[in-house]
Design an enzyme around this catalytic site. Sequence first.
Site, PDB file in Angstrom:
ATOM      1  N   ILE A 105       0.827  -1.205   0.000  1.00  0.00           N
ATOM      2  CA  ILE A 105       0.000   0.000   0.000  1.00  0.00           C
ATOM      3  C   ILE A 105       0.864   1.259   0.000  1.00  0.00           C
ATOM      4  O   ILE A 105       1.956   1.283   0.550  1.00  0.00           O
ATOM      5  CB  ILE A 105      -0.980   0.010   1.201  1.00  0.00           C
ATOM      6  CG1 ILE A 105      -1.962   1.188   1.098  1.00  0.00           C
ATOM      7  CG2 ILE A 105      -0.253  -0.035   2.523  1.00  0.00           C
ATOM      8  CD1 ILE A 105      -3.151   1.114   2.038  1.00  0.00           C
ATOM      9  N   CYS A 106       0.343   2.303  -0.625  1.00  0.00           N
ATOM     10  CA  CYS A 106       0.900   3.645  -0.603  1.00  0.00           C
ATOM     11  C   CYS A 106       2.270   3.703  -1.285  1.00  0.00           C
ATOM     12  O   CYS A 106       2.392   3.466  -2.469  1.00  0.00           O
ATOM     13  CB  CYS A 106       0.919   4.163   0.837  1.00  0.00           C
ATOM     14  SG  CYS A 106       1.109   5.937   1.002  1.00  0.00           S
ATOM     15  N   HIS A 107       3.335   4.009  -0.534  1.00  0.00           N
ATOM     16  CA  HIS A 107       4.693   4.096  -1.088  1.00  0.00           C
ATOM     17  C   HIS A 107       5.410   2.738  -1.104  1.00  0.00           C
ATOM     18  O   HIS A 107       6.523   2.637  -1.617  1.00  0.00           O
ATOM     19  CB  HIS A 107       5.524   5.089  -0.271  1.00  0.00           C
ATOM     20  CG  HIS A 107       5.162   6.513  -0.500  1.00  0.00           C
ATOM     21  ND1 HIS A 107       4.053   7.095   0.071  1.00  0.00           N
ATOM     22  CD2 HIS A 107       5.751   7.474  -1.251  1.00  0.00           C
ATOM     23  CE1 HIS A 107       3.990   8.370  -0.296  1.00  0.00           C
ATOM     24  NE2 HIS A 107       4.999   8.627  -1.103  1.00  0.00           N
ATOM     25  N   SER A 158      -2.636  -0.713  -3.302  1.00  0.00           N
ATOM     26  CA  SER A 158      -3.613   0.306  -2.951  1.00  0.00           C
ATOM     27  C   SER A 158      -2.895   1.639  -2.810  1.00  0.00           C
ATOM     28  O   SER A 158      -1.682   1.685  -2.620  1.00  0.00           O
ATOM     29  CB  SER A 158      -4.320  -0.090  -1.656  1.00  0.00           C
ATOM     30  OG  SER A 158      -5.504   0.632  -1.467  1.00  0.00           O
TER      31      SER A 158
END
Length: 180
Positions: A105-107, A158
């Site tokens: 998720i994210c970075h 995500s």
Amino acid sequence: MRIAFLTAHEGVEQVELTEPWEAVAATGETPQLISTRPGEVRAFHHLDKADAFPVDGTVAETSPDAFDALVLPGGVANPDALRVDRQAVAFARSFFDAGKPVAAICHAPWTLIEADVVADRTMTSWPSLRTDLTNAGAHWVDEPVQVCRAGRSTLVTSRKPDDLPHFNEAMLREFGKVAA
């Protein structure tokens, strides 16, 4: 089923660690926190220090073979530190080599870029990673969650904390788990 959560020693976005962790625990499984150093992992709420979490094992002493799936929480500093740690990158890559599911998720996809496992995959992430992922051969989409079954390993990605309900649902589905 044993599920590894891989983080650097410091800088993981707390909610991106705790909410997927709680989702996995709700299935009756016991997640394991794997890090680059023993002791504790320091989480953050964006740029502010948050809670500390005990490490269950380090990438140097833990075999990826002991796990059935991998979760890579985000935060900016966390995956940035992981991607320059050869053992952490090898740990993440081993899940792809073994055909085990991975959720990021994210970075967190920064670590996967360094592991050289994103080419020809459709992925999402924090928007600032779009160019990095595209340059590494991935097809980037702006969606709350993306499941890619290309290659031997399924990858769930995500964008951000607001997408955690979608991420957790897809992650558990792909890991073959449902809440107990």
